[in-house]
Each structure stands twice: as structure tokens, then as C-alpha cells.
Design a protein around this motif. Structure first.
Motif, PDB file in Angstrom:
ATOM      1  N   THR A  46       0.854  -1.185   0.000  1.00  0.00           N
ATOM      2  CA  THR A  46       0.000   0.000   0.000  1.00  0.00           C
ATOM      3  C   THR A  46       0.894   1.240   0.000  1.00  0.00           C
ATOM      4  OG1 THR A  46      -0.075   0.219   2.411  1.00  0.00           O
ATOM      5  CG2 THR A  46      -1.694  -1.248   1.378  1.00  0.00           C
ATOM      6  N   ALA A  47       0.271   2.405  -0.204  1.00  0.00           N
ATOM      7  CA  ALA A  47       1.031   3.654  -0.172  1.00  0.00           C
ATOM      8  C   ALA A  47       1.661   3.867   1.200  1.00  0.00           C
ATOM      9  CB  ALA A  47       0.118   4.823  -0.539  1.00  0.00           C
ATOM     10  N   VAL A  48       0.968   3.441   2.243  1.00  0.00           N
ATOM     11  CA  VAL A  48       1.511   3.582   3.601  1.00  0.00           C
ATOM     12  C   VAL A  48       2.744   2.695   3.776  1.00  0.00           C
ATOM     13  CG1 VAL A  48       1.030   3.243   6.060  1.00  0.00           C
ATOM     14  CG2 VAL A  48      -0.721   4.224   4.555  1.00  0.00           C
ATOM     15  N   ASP A  49       2.698   1.473   3.239  1.00  0.00           N
ATOM     16  CA  ASP A  49       3.869   0.597   3.294  1.00  0.00           C
ATOM     17  C   ASP A  49       5.069   1.263   2.638  1.00  0.00           C
ATOM     18  OD1 ASP A  49       2.274  -1.392   4.429  1.00  0.00           O
ATOM     19  OD2 ASP A  49       1.806  -2.280   2.483  1.00  0.00           O
ATOM     20  N   ILE A  50       4.836   1.844   1.470  1.00  0.00           N
ATOM     21  CA  ILE A  50       5.916   2.491   0.733  1.00  0.00           C
ATOM     22  C   ILE A  50       6.480   3.668   1.522  1.00  0.00           C
ATOM     23  CG2 ILE A  50       6.426   3.857  -1.341  1.00  0.00           C
ATOM     24  CD1 ILE A  50       4.409   2.055  -2.820  1.00  0.00           C
ATOM     25  N   GLY A  51       5.585   4.443   2.130  1.00  0.00           N
ATOM     26  CA  GLY A  51       6.048   5.572   2.932  1.00  0.00           C
ATOM     27  C   GLY A  51       6.870   5.143   4.122  1.00  0.00           C
ATOM     28  N   LEU A  52       6.453   4.090   4.799  1.00  0.00           N
ATOM     29  CA  LEU A  52       7.220   3.588   5.942  1.00  0.00           C
ATOM     30  C   LEU A  52       8.610   3.129   5.523  1.00  0.00           C
ATOM     31  CD1 LEU A  52       4.483   1.536   7.829  1.00  0.00           C
ATOM     32  CD2 LEU A  52       5.652   3.574   8.686  1.00  0.00           C
ATOM     33  N   LEU A  53       8.687   2.380   4.429  1.00  0.00           N
ATOM     34  CA  LEU A  53       9.975   1.864   3.972  1.00  0.00           C
ATOM     35  C   LEU A  53      10.864   2.977   3.438  1.00  0.00           C
ATOM     36  CD1 LEU A  53       8.796  -1.424   2.229  1.00  0.00           C
ATOM     37  CD2 LEU A  53      10.006  -1.204   4.409  1.00  0.00           C
ATOM     38  N   ARG A  54      10.257   4.013   2.884  1.00  0.00           N
ATOM     39  CA  ARG A  54      11.076   5.118   2.368  1.00  0.00           C
ATOM     40  C   ARG A  54      11.714   5.915   3.499  1.00  0.00           C
ATOM     41  NH1 ARG A  54       9.955   9.872  -2.107  1.00  0.00           N
ATOM     42  NH2 ARG A  54      11.872  10.993  -1.661  1.00  0.00           N
ATOM     43  N   PHE A  55      10.967   6.167   4.570  1.00  0.00           N
ATOM     44  CA  PHE A  55      11.458   7.104   5.577  1.00  0.00           C
ATOM     45  C   PHE A  55      12.090   6.452   6.803  1.00  0.00           C
ATOM     46  CE2 PHE A  55       8.263   9.668   3.256  1.00  0.00           C
ATOM     47  CZ  PHE A  55       9.135  10.636   2.783  1.00  0.00           C
ATOM     48  N   VAL A  56      11.929   5.153   6.983  1.00  0.00           N
ATOM     49  CA  VAL A  56      12.562   4.522   8.141  1.00  0.00           C
ATOM     50  C   VAL A  56      14.081   4.554   8.010  1.00  0.00           C
ATOM     51  CG1 VAL A  56      12.526   2.166   7.167  1.00  0.00           C
ATOM     52  CG2 VAL A  56      12.535   2.513   9.666  1.00  0.00           C
TER      53      VAL A  56
END
Length: 306
Positions: A46-56
Motif C-alpha cells: 500500500t502507499a503507507v507501506d511504501i512511505g514507511l519503507l522510504r522514511f525509516v
């Protein structure tokens, strides 16, 4: 040539070389980011998954910087700080990721840098009083022609409201990034400081969002998770944030945006050959118009011919 003039000329050349190199590195990462995001949004993420992986990754790797400077660096205005977070952080990532559900990566690769270049010059005119000449206006006319061609004919993709909705999201995302570009230049932050600032707050925002929406990361294939961590987190979240910051400082916000003109070709190639997206002469023509339009608008040809 006087010694002082020679030293100044050398310094200017070196500064431009740094800016150009950083901009080229950024463009390669951008293209990879769009291709991988499109792949992720059409698979298990999901878009949220992508955001988490991008910013962690930037949250963790750049922790020494935000711990030292504080989570809101001293001297950073509220307007510039919020603009940077909205323009390149969690909200931008969520918006573009959602757009990639409806629009092929090859199309987004054309729209995002093309529209961003147009927004960047409009902001420069309206807020900073720049007055582009007829050469730059001609270049942006080529960009707009390529974008309209893509939007009207929609090469290799079914027509309908969904793709137009996706185009709208991409256009808003381009405006957000153009605003970030100018805010970054005005902020006084170095490239690493800006990356640490955006990385910290964006991960916090994504973590809060994930609490309410949930994530699919636990069920996603580990190979894909690692791919996203490298492309989204390390390259897009850290490397590109730094290289783009360097480009803005050494060749200016408009110049940095102009080098995004290479993104369409790289993304279109990746979309066609890696993701199996349709490609035809209309797509090629749109790519060519956007690339040459942004290059003309940036003054690249004029400087080469001197």
C-alpha cells in the motif's frame, strides 16, 4: 585574465560541476523510485507501506544529525519547514504512490518533472520576481505541448476518468516538489540537514498513519521489502535528498529542476522494459518534447553554444 578572475572562474566551474553531477545522480534515483513504486503499488504493498519503507532508513541513518540539530533546526521558519515536509515528505510520497495506481510509471516520469519545471518557473516569477525571456518561455511551451499530448491521447493506456484522476494527482505532486525546491533554497539548511529533518518528521507521520490504516509489510515477500528499503529508503530517502540539495545549492532551484528532464526517458525505458508497460511513437514524442523543452528553458543549449 587577472588572477582573481581566473580563480573565480575556476570556482564557478567546479561549483557547477558538483551541481550537475548531483543532479544527474538524483535523476537516476528518481527514475528508479518511480519504477519501483509503480511495481509496489500494483503488487502487495500500500502507499503507507511504501512511505514507511522510504522514511525509516533516513530516520535511522541520519539520526545523529537530527539529534544534534534538534527535530526542528534552529532558524528554520515555520513556513519553510512545513513547505519542505509537505513538498517532499510523507504527504508527497502518499500522493505520488496513489497516483501510480492509476498511471503507468512511463507517464508519471514525463508528467512529474515536466509539470514541476513549469510550476518552478511560475513560483519564481510570482514570488521572486524573475522574468523569463522568450527562449525559456518557448522551452516551457514545448513541455506543455508534450504533457497535453500525453494527457489527450493517453498512449498505451485505456481512456477514462481514473487515468485523468491520476494525472491530476501527479500535477499536484509536481507543485508540491516545486514548492519544496524553493523552500529548501530559502531554509538555510545543508543537504544532509534537510534530509534528516524531512526524514524524521515524515517517518513519524507515516507511523501515526499506519496505526490507523494498518500495513501489509508482514505479509509482503522479503525480497520485495529489501528492494524497497534500498530504492525507497536508502537511495530516494537519503542519497537523492542529499544530491538534490547539493544541486539546488550549486546550480539553483530552476537549474536543478531542469535536470529532471532526463527522468522521462529513463522512467519510460524502465516502465516499458522492466514493467511491461506499452510504448509507442506518441509516448516517444511526449518524452522528446518534455526533455528538449526543459533543457531549452534551463538555458543548457545556450551555454553549450557559447
Amino acid at each position: 585574465m587577472p588572477r582573481n578572475s581566473a580563480v573565480a572562474a575556476t570556482s564557478t566551474t567546479e561549483s557547477r560541476l558538483i551541481g550537475v553531477t548531483a543532479a544527474l545522480a538524483t535523476v537516476m534515483v528518481w527514475a528508479a523510485w518511480l519504477i519501483v513504486t509503480r511495481y509496489a503499488m500494483t503488487s502487495d504493498f500500500t502507499a503507507v507501506d511504501i512511505g514507511l519503507l522510504r522514511f525509516v532508513v533516513p530516520f535511522a541513518l541520519l539520526a545523529p544529525i537530527w539529534l544534534k540539530r534538534g527535530i526542528w533546526p534552529k532558524g528554520l521558519s515555520l513556513v519553510n519547514g512545513v513547505t519542505m515536509l509537505v513538498g517532499s515528505g510523507a504527504f508527497y510520497t502518499l500522493l505520488v504512490a496513489n497516483a501510480l495506481q492509476f498511471v503507468p510509471a512511463s507517464h508519471v516520469g514525463i508528467l512529474l518533472p515536466g509539470v514541476m519545471g513549469v510550476w518552478a518557473v511560475l513560483i519564481a516569477v510570482l514570488l521572486f520576481g524573475e522574468r523569463p525571456g522568450w527562449v525559456r518561455l518557448t522551452g516551457y511551451g514545448m513541455v506543455i505541448t508534450g504533457i497535453v499530448l500525453l494527457a489527450v491521447l493517453k498512449p498505451g493506456h485505456a481512456t477514462g476518468d481514473t487515468i485523468l484522476y491520476g494525472y491530476g494527482l501527479v500535477s499536484v505532486g509536481a507543485l508540491m516538489w516545486a514548492c519544496y525546491t524553493h523552500a529548501m533554497r530559502q531554509s538555510g539548511l545543508g543537504a544532509l540537514e534537510a534530509a534528516a529533518f524531512v526524514g524524521f518528521w515524515s517517518f513519524v507521520i507515516m507511523a501515526v498513519v499506519a496505526v490507523f490504516t494498518g500495513t501489509n509489510l508482514a505479509e509482503a515477500p522479503m525480497d520485495d521489502v529489501l528492494l524497497l528499503l534500498v530504492i525507497q529508503g536508502l537511495l530516494a530517502g537519503c542519497v537523492a535528498a542529499v544530491t538534490y540539495g547539493l544541486a539546488v545549492r550549486h546550480i539553483g532551484s530552476t537549474g536543478a529542476s531542469a535536470f529532471g528532464s532526463m527522468t522521462p526517458a529513463l522512467t519510460a525505458l524502465g516502465g516499458v522494459f522492466l514493467l511491461g508497460e506499452a510504448g509507442n511513437l506518441i509516448l516517444v514524442l511526449a518524452v522528446v518534447l518534455v526533455i528538449f523543452g526543459v533543457m531549452v528553458a534551463s538555458g543548457v543549449f545556450r551555454k553549450i553554444l557559447r
